[in-house]
Enzyme design. Structure first.
Site, PDB file in Angstrom:
ATOM      1  N   HIS A 243       7.490 -11.426  -4.875  1.00 47.37           N
ATOM      2  CA  HIS A 243       6.796 -10.146  -5.094  1.00 47.37           C
ATOM      3  C   HIS A 243       6.507  -9.897  -6.576  1.00 47.37           C
ATOM      4  O   HIS A 243       5.693  -9.039  -6.908  1.00 47.37           O
ATOM      5  CB  HIS A 243       7.556  -8.973  -4.433  1.00 47.37           C
ATOM      6  CG  HIS A 243       8.694  -8.420  -5.223  1.00 47.37           C
ATOM      7  ND1 HIS A 243      10.010  -8.723  -4.969  1.00 47.37           N
ATOM      8  CD2 HIS A 243       8.704  -7.569  -6.270  1.00 47.37           C
ATOM      9  CE1 HIS A 243      10.772  -8.067  -5.840  1.00 47.37           C
ATOM     10  NE2 HIS A 243      10.003  -7.361  -6.625  1.00 47.37           N
ATOM     11  N   ASP A 288      10.642 -13.617   0.269  1.00 50.74           N
ATOM     12  CA  ASP A 288      10.458 -13.129  -1.109  1.00 50.74           C
ATOM     13  C   ASP A 288      11.082 -14.150  -2.073  1.00 50.74           C
ATOM     14  O   ASP A 288      12.107 -13.885  -2.700  1.00 50.74           O
ATOM     15  CB  ASP A 288      11.091 -11.740  -1.270  1.00 50.74           C
ATOM     16  CG  ASP A 288      10.631 -11.058  -2.552  1.00 50.74           C
ATOM     17  OD1 ASP A 288       9.724 -11.607  -3.217  1.00 50.74           O
ATOM     18  OD2 ASP A 288      11.190  -9.999  -2.898  1.00 50.74           O
ATOM     19  N   SER A 384      14.332  -7.794 -10.378  1.00 50.59           N
ATOM     20  CA  SER A 384      13.753  -8.596  -9.294  1.00 50.59           C
ATOM     21  C   SER A 384      13.645 -10.060  -9.662  1.00 50.59           C
ATOM     22  O   SER A 384      13.271 -10.404 -10.788  1.00 50.59           O
ATOM     23  CB  SER A 384      12.353  -8.086  -8.963  1.00 50.59           C
ATOM     24  OG  SER A 384      12.479  -6.948  -8.181  1.00 50.59           O
ATOM     25  N   GLY A 385      13.943 -10.931  -8.696  1.00 51.43           N
ATOM     26  CA  GLY A 385      13.853 -12.377  -8.907  1.00 51.43           C
ATOM     27  C   GLY A 385      15.096 -12.962  -9.546  1.00 51.43           C
ATOM     28  O   GLY A 385      15.327 -14.160  -9.473  1.00 51.43           O
TER      29      GLY A 385
END
Ligand code: 4AZ
Length: 434
Positions: A243, A288, A384-385
């Protein structure tokens, strides 16, 4: 005063052949035109630069046909430049491939090999195992570094039969019902050194982190701005969340910063390719995950090291202590943190996480839930990630920061991509780039 001897001024002597121009005259004649030319050139450069900035903001330049197209048409899946330059360096979708033929068990890193004909897995017998087979097995999983292997005895394997399976067209003895593994030993295989940290995290809860504790943590930057976290899993590969690339599909706008706890956009590394999996419309929150291939491999050092991928067969029990790191918001609707933060959280079982007061069935078996049910410690936007980490002796990236309802709220802990569910995809992508 005797005035008779005086003559008029113009009769005193011969006039000078050329009159020297004064400084003012020289300035007027040469200086002003020079300055005017300089200023005009500077103005043209500034205007050209501003035009370039404006064009770059709204248009993509087709370099082979000298044509501008609206920026939205870059990486939109349709060729708009005559030579297709607009679709050349974009995030690529790669479907999960057929099972790769080798995998490593949590039981002393023992190697298992797939018999493609029957679709069954075998322990790799140590009898005829050599470096060429070790390299072939690691290559199956996309590794290129020099592997190490040893023989281990598995208690219930003594006297158990084996049969031969092939790996990269070479015969490799594997264990199955039928014949005996002569040495009674199977192969323990390490494809690369990973998950080694210089120091153990000591602070409980959240706090400032040192990069030497988490040397695989990187910052993924879009147009020089930190956008997501990521983990080095190999000198050329960063594992992160898909994402992160949602509206930013052009590879050249992305760079990676490794080896620092302080966010900075200097000495960043270029990105060669970005891979994601296709959306699963049945489970839109799944998949994701993304792999970023760097243009040139990282130099491994005390502050730049890879983290291990999880074993295919390691199931973590609820309440397992896990760690998360990142430069994300330190509170909901907050701002990025200048310095890397770390926090210890716990794995939360899917049924608790899927309860009515929590995520109401949104949690699939390809997702992990982690945090504290009472709230307080959590990941947030900008994390994120980044990695969700487990350490049974070496650090593994078991999850990727993905999403959540708010940050740090009670009952809605952080949601993480379960890396274990995507090992085959990771291996397939890495192998496709060998
Ligand atoms: C985000 O927006 C995000 N609390 C990341 C993690 C979490 C929530 C949101 C988990 O990137």
């Amino acid at each position: 005063m005797d005035t008779d001897t005086e003559q008029p001024l113009n009769k005193r002597g011969p006039p000078p052949a050329h009159k020297r121009p004064t400084a003012t005259q020289t300035f007027k004649r040469l200086g002003i035109p020079l300055i005017a030319t300089g200023l005009s050139i500077a103005a043209i450069i500034v205007i050209a630069f501003l035009i370039k900035l404006a064009l770059e903001r709204y248009y993509f330049f087709c370099s082979k046909t000298f044509k501008f197209i609206p920026l939205q048409q870059q990486c939109n899946g349709q060729i708009d430049c005559s030579w297709g330059e607009d679709e050349d360096s974009c995030v690529q979708k790669v479907a999960d491939g057929p099972p790769v033929e080798a995998r490593i068990s949590k039981d002393r890193s023992t190697l298992q090999v797939l018999d493609k004909e029957t679709g069954t897995w075998f322990w790799a017998c140590h009898d005829n195992f050599d470096m060429a087979l070790a390299k072939a097995a690691c290559k199956q999983m996309g590794y290129t570094s020099i592997p190490t292997f040893s023989a281990v005895h598995i208690a219930n394997m003594q006297g158990l039969p084996f049969r031969e399976v092939t790996l990269n067209n070479r015969v490799l003895r594997g264990q199955d019902s039928g014949r005996q593994c002569l040495s009674g030993a199977v192969v323990s295989l390490t494809c690369s050194t990973c998950g080694e940290s210089a120091r153990a995290p000591r602070v409980l809860g959240g706090g400032q982190a040192r990069i030497s504790t988490w040397p695989w943590q990187v910052s993924l930057q879009h147009k020089s701005q930190h956008h997501c976290g990521g983990s080095i899993i190999d000198p050329s590969w960063i594992l992160t969340a898909a994402h992160c690339f949602q509206q930013n599909l052009a590879t050249q706008n992305w760079r990676v910063k490794a080896g620092t706890e302080i966010l900075s956009n200097v000495n960043t590394l270029a990105v060669e390719k970005i891979f994601i999996i296709d959306v699963n419309y049945m489970f839109p929150k799944d998949n994701d995950i993304a792999l970023v291939k760097l243009s040139s491999p990282l130099n491994i050092s005390g502050t730049v090291k890879p983290i291990c991928l999880p074993f295919f067969d390691e199931e973590l029990p609820p309440e397992t202590p896990l760690w998360v790191t990142g430069w994300g918001y330190t509170k909901q609707d907050g701002t990025l943190s200048k310095s890397l933060q770390q926090a210890e959280i716990k794995l939360i079982d899917s049924s608790t996480c899927n309860a009515m007061e929590a995520y109401q069935g949104e949690i699939s078996d390809k997702i992990l839930c982690a945090g504290l049910m009472e709230g307080g410690v959590d990941t947030c936007q900008g994390d994120s990630g980044g990695p969700l980490m487990y350490n049974p002796g070496h650090w593994q990236v078991v999850g990727l920061v993905s999403w959540g309802h708010g940050c740090g709220r009670p009952s809605t802990p952080g949601i993480y991509t379960k890396v274990q569910a995507y090992l085959n995809w990771i291996y397939t992508v890495q192998r496709s780039e060998l």
